[in-house]
Write a protein that holds these residues in place. Structure first.
Motif, PDB file in Angstrom:
ATOM      1  N   UNK A 136       0.833  -1.199   0.000  1.00 12.37           N
ATOM      2  CA  UNK A 136       0.000   0.000   0.000  1.00 12.37           C
ATOM      3  C   UNK A 136       0.869   1.250   0.000  1.00 12.37           C
ATOM      4  N   UNK A 137       0.397   2.265  -0.726  1.00 15.37           N
ATOM      5  CA  UNK A 137       1.080   3.547  -0.744  1.00 15.37           C
ATOM      6  C   UNK A 137       0.335   4.608   0.053  1.00 15.37           C
ATOM      7  N   UNK A 138      -0.996   4.557  -0.023  1.00 15.17           N
ATOM      8  CA  UNK A 138      -1.805   5.640   0.530  1.00 15.17           C
ATOM      9  C   UNK A 138      -3.005   5.093   1.283  1.00 15.17           C
ATOM     10  N   UNK A 139      -3.332   5.725   2.383  1.00 14.02           N
ATOM     11  CA  UNK A 139      -4.581   5.491   3.106  1.00 14.02           C
ATOM     12  C   UNK A 139      -5.386   6.779   3.079  1.00 14.02           C
ATOM     13  N   UNK A 140      -6.634   6.684   2.650  1.00 23.66           N
ATOM     14  CA  UNK A 140      -7.567   7.806   2.765  1.00 23.66           C
ATOM     15  C   UNK A 140      -8.795   7.274   3.490  1.00 23.66           C
ATOM     16  N   UNK A 141      -9.025   7.774   4.697  1.00 22.75           N
ATOM     17  CA  UNK A 141     -10.114   7.242   5.504  1.00 22.75           C
ATOM     18  C   UNK A 141     -10.959   8.332   6.133  1.00 22.75           C
ATOM     19  N   UNK A 142     -12.244   8.087   6.178  1.00 23.40           N
ATOM     20  CA  UNK A 142     -13.159   8.889   6.982  1.00 23.40           C
ATOM     21  C   UNK A 142     -12.856   8.616   8.456  1.00 23.40           C
ATOM     22  N   UNK A 143     -13.392   9.466   9.336  1.00 24.48           N
ATOM     23  CA  UNK A 143     -13.146   9.262  10.765  1.00 24.48           C
ATOM     24  C   UNK A 143     -14.338   8.601  11.461  1.00 24.48           C
ATOM     25  N   UNK A 144     -15.388   9.385  11.752  1.00 21.29           N
ATOM     26  CA  UNK A 144     -16.468   8.919  12.619  1.00 21.29           C
ATOM     27  C   UNK A 144     -17.289   7.814  11.964  1.00 21.29           C
ATOM     28  N   UNK A 185      -6.556  11.345   6.915  1.00 16.30           N
ATOM     29  CA  UNK A 185      -7.895  11.289   7.518  1.00 16.30           C
ATOM     30  C   UNK A 185      -8.710  12.386   6.849  1.00 16.30           C
ATOM     31  N   UNK A 186      -9.773  11.998   6.146  1.00 18.67           N
ATOM     32  CA  UNK A 186     -10.584  12.950   5.384  1.00 18.67           C
ATOM     33  C   UNK A 186     -12.009  12.941   5.927  1.00 18.67           C
ATOM     34  N   UNK A 187     -12.441  14.069   6.432  1.00 28.14           N
ATOM     35  CA  UNK A 187     -13.748  14.140   7.083  1.00 28.14           C
ATOM     36  C   UNK A 187     -14.507  15.378   6.650  1.00 28.14           C
TER      37      UNK A 187
END
Length: 398
Positions: free
Chosen positions: A126-134, A170-172
């Motif tokens: 894996x190169x990148x993580x883009x995740x929502x939070x809540x 972390x993208x919210x």
């Protein structure tokens, strides 16, 4: 280092102050665990005092009773704050292996889901993580500003970020200031992207923002002024005290109309939605500037953007991913990314990533069959799990 004493919580202000103090305590604990240092004895003692203070708040009408100004009373769901504190205490006192056994006892199918997640990710670099939070990598809380990240959560996520990805994001939808105030990951480990990705704090502490035209910003300022006036009226003040409350973001504003505990009467919640819709229609009769997205809990009022071949549309998290990919040099097209979310508003993140890299992996947290089918219909490299703790454990123990 200042710890936390047991206190008697009488007012909403007391509650917010206590939870804010717990952030600094948790950051200290996370740093110690990650660095392999001996934990200061005051940390578990302070967590115990925090828990006892929360548990001691009188409960009636299904919530914890606290005073507001002017002789008013509010009843709050404090399940998140108490449960995460209990889990942190158990994690620090019993160790990680026993803690994972506890999670497995608590969540049916825990080990099977975790094994499936590891299998999905073990086969790729894996190169990148883009995740929502809540609801994705953090359990849901009835209020945003008291949803302080737990110690075990930050340890697991930071360990994954340090070991397995080059650029973790972390993208919210939340505002940037609010996101930072509730996070306890060590500084500089994550990119924190807020307002659906319109603004971001990079790992060097710089704020990056997508440009908004002066005309659009003037429309946003006018909206926010009217929202402040509206929610300042006694009959609407309660909506600023539940769930997401009133949040002024970059290019977007959010007003809660309900919380996860359903503390607002359904008819009253729907009437408030209609009031907000009427306000937006008054300010933007030609629908040039705003779009409304109602989640059932929050009313998101979003500045429009010009999309090629589509005309005006609301800015979504897919647009945010595209902006961040260019602004931060995520390199989504040149590697394998992992996209994580828990609602339909997170699906555009996955669509944006897949459009440049078909190898993209996805893990979504949901019990909703329609959303699960939507995600797995986009890619075969997707896993659906029912609990945030499962996703966090997949990442933290990979």
């Amino acid at each position: 280092m200042a710890g936390i004493d047991r206190v008697e919580l009488k007012t909403l202000k007391d509650f917010y102050a206590l939870m804010a103090a717990s952030r600094n305590l948790r950051k200290r604990a996370v740093a110690a665990v990650l660095n392999g240092e001996t934990l200061d004895p005051d940390i578990p003692a302070s967590l115990a005092n925090l828990l006892e203070s929360l548990e001691a708040v009188p409960e009636e009408e299904g919530g914890k009773r606290l005073r507001l100004g002017g002789g008013r009373t509010i009843f709050l769901d404090m399940a998140y704050e108490m449960d995460e504190t209990r889990k942190d205490l158990f994690y620090l006192e019993e160790g990680e292996d026993t803690f994972l056994e506890m999670l497995a006892d608590f969540h049916p199918g825990f080990d099977e889901y975790v094994d499936s997640g590891k299998e999905l990710l073990r086969t790729v670099d894996l190169d990148t993580l883009v995740t929502d939070r809540d609801g994705t990598v953090n359990n849901y809380c009835a209020r945003y500003l008291t949803s302080i990240q737990s110690i075990y959560n930050a340890v697991f996520l930071t360990r994954f970020a340090r070991t397995h990805v080059r650029k973790p994001v972390v993208l919210t939808s939340a505002p940037l200031d609010g996101l930072i105030e509730i996070s306890v990951n060590p500084d500089g480990e994550f990119f924190y992207a807020a307002s659906k990705g319109r603004e971001c704090l990079d790992r060097d502490g710089r704020i990056r923002r997508l440009d908004i035209s002066p005309e659009k910003q003037a429309a946003m300022d006018a909206l926010n002024s009217r929202l402040s006036d509206l929610t300042g009226r006694p009959e609407y003040e309660k909506f600023t005290l539940i769930g997401s409350g009133l949040q002024f973001k970059f290019g977007q504003s959010t007003v809660a109309r309900q919380d996860i505990g359903g503390s607002i009467d359904k008819t009253e919640s729907e009437a408030f939605l209609a009031t907000l819709e009427a306000l937006v229609a008054e300010l933007d009769p030609d629908e040039r500037n705003f779009r409304i997205e109602d989640t059932g809990l929050d009313v998101e009022i979003i500045l429009t953007v010009e999309a090629e071949g589509e005309g005006l549309k609301d800015f979504d998290k897919g647009d945010g991913v595209k902006f961040l990919d260019k602004e931060l040099g995520l390199g989504l097209a040149n590697g394998v990314g992992l996209i994580c979310g828990d609602t339909g508003s997170d699906v555009p993140m996955l669509e944006a990533a897949l459009s440049v890299s078909p190898q993209t992996r996805a893990i979504f947290v949901t019990r909703k069959q329609e959303l699960a089918q939507r995600v797995t219909g986009l890619t075969g490299a997707a896993l659906i799990v029912p609990e945030p703790d499962m996703l966090v454990t997949i990442l933290g123990t990979l």
